[in-house]
Motif scaffolding. Sequence first.
Motif, short mmCIF file in Angstrom:
data_model
loop_
_atom_site.label_atom_id
_atom_site.label_comp_id
_atom_site.label_asym_id
_atom_site.label_seq_id
_atom_site.Cartn_x
_atom_site.Cartn_y
_atom_site.Cartn_z
N LYS A 37 37.58 2.85 14.71
CA LYS A 37 37.19 3.04 13.33
C LYS A 37 36.42 4.36 13.20
O LYS A 37 35.66 4.74 14.09
N GLU A 43 31.99 0.98 8.60
CA GLU A 43 33.12 0.04 8.58
C GLU A 43 32.85 -1.15 9.49
O GLU A 43 33.19 -2.30 9.17
N GLU A 69 32.38 -5.06 8.24
CA GLU A 69 33.50 -5.98 8.44
C GLU A 69 33.41 -6.86 9.69
O GLU A 69 34.13 -7.85 9.79
#
Length: 371
Positions: free
Chosen positions: A58, A63, A67
Amino acid sequence: MRVGTVREIKNHEYRVGLTPESAEELVLNGHEVWVETGAGDGIGSSDEHYVAAGATIKATAAEIFAECEMVVKVKEPQAVERAQLRKGQILYTYLHLAPDAEQTADLVKSGVTAIAYETVTGPGNSLPLLKPMSQVAGRMSIQAGATALQKAQGGRGVLLGGVPGVLPGKVVVIGGGVVGINAAQMAVGMGADVTILDRDPTVLERLDNHFEGRAHTLFSSHAALAAQVAEADLVVGAVLIPGAAAPKLVTREMLSTMQSGSVLVDVAIDQGGCFETSKATTHAEPTYVVDDIVHYCVANMPGAVARTSTYALNNVTLPHALRIANKGWKAALKADADLAAGLNVHEGQVTYEAVAHDLGYDYVPVASLLG
């Protein structure tokens, strides 16, 4: 479970929470692993190594914090990272909360479930997830202290091992635990005159047998400590009260009895330090001077030898990471009292007694959360 690891952002911190090999183990157990790009650069592991292990790269830490159900780190989350933590998320890392009111407040506010490596226990109340970094830091304390003793670094200009016809340097190690014995081993190996102080007669006996006369052992009364510090070229602070702030054993007054240019290395600085004059430093500026005494108080010493440290750390943290990912945090902790001892904060509650006591929070026992 989706498990993520990010690039460490603390000053000169090059370790990483998951090696490619650890990422692969999680993937083989059916989990999804996200890694921030460049997270493994400090240990020589490229993004390609992680991709080959089955991980997903990523572009940003944001992020991963947004997540991933569990975030695996090395050092305590910095302010910008803490702001991204959330309720329902698991944080698995070193925390050292007792001397860090700001971090504790942020973790409580976030609602995160925070499991601290340094309070996970093992047989005989050992601290197996702290041990490898204590071994590294103990060994590094002597090489750091030896460097700081050089005249060009502000030290006395003493060679710890001496030479024929010149006495060796005197090293005093306060605390006979994992850090202490590793520091003493390195100092003895360099030929220094080594004395280890501790208050536990069993520990002193074990150390005496281990070193077979190559190091001295001494009960750590206030008078004995003061006398040893006054004569020392290098003092290593290696005391630990699990999860709690370190006691201030070497006072400012004691500094006035020391020889100018002597060195203090405070390995207990993650827990607030055991010298009254200690303040955390970084690898960029590792030392400072108080009353002509050089202080080395780097709060992430093992980060300087990142590859050795990361692999040593992953060896002991991965099995618990797998249990948490496989079972979920609650079932994993319920099945393993040693892992349960690692829970420090959960959904706004402080669940480690020493942290609650030191920082003035209500203490919520882990058992009450596990039913």
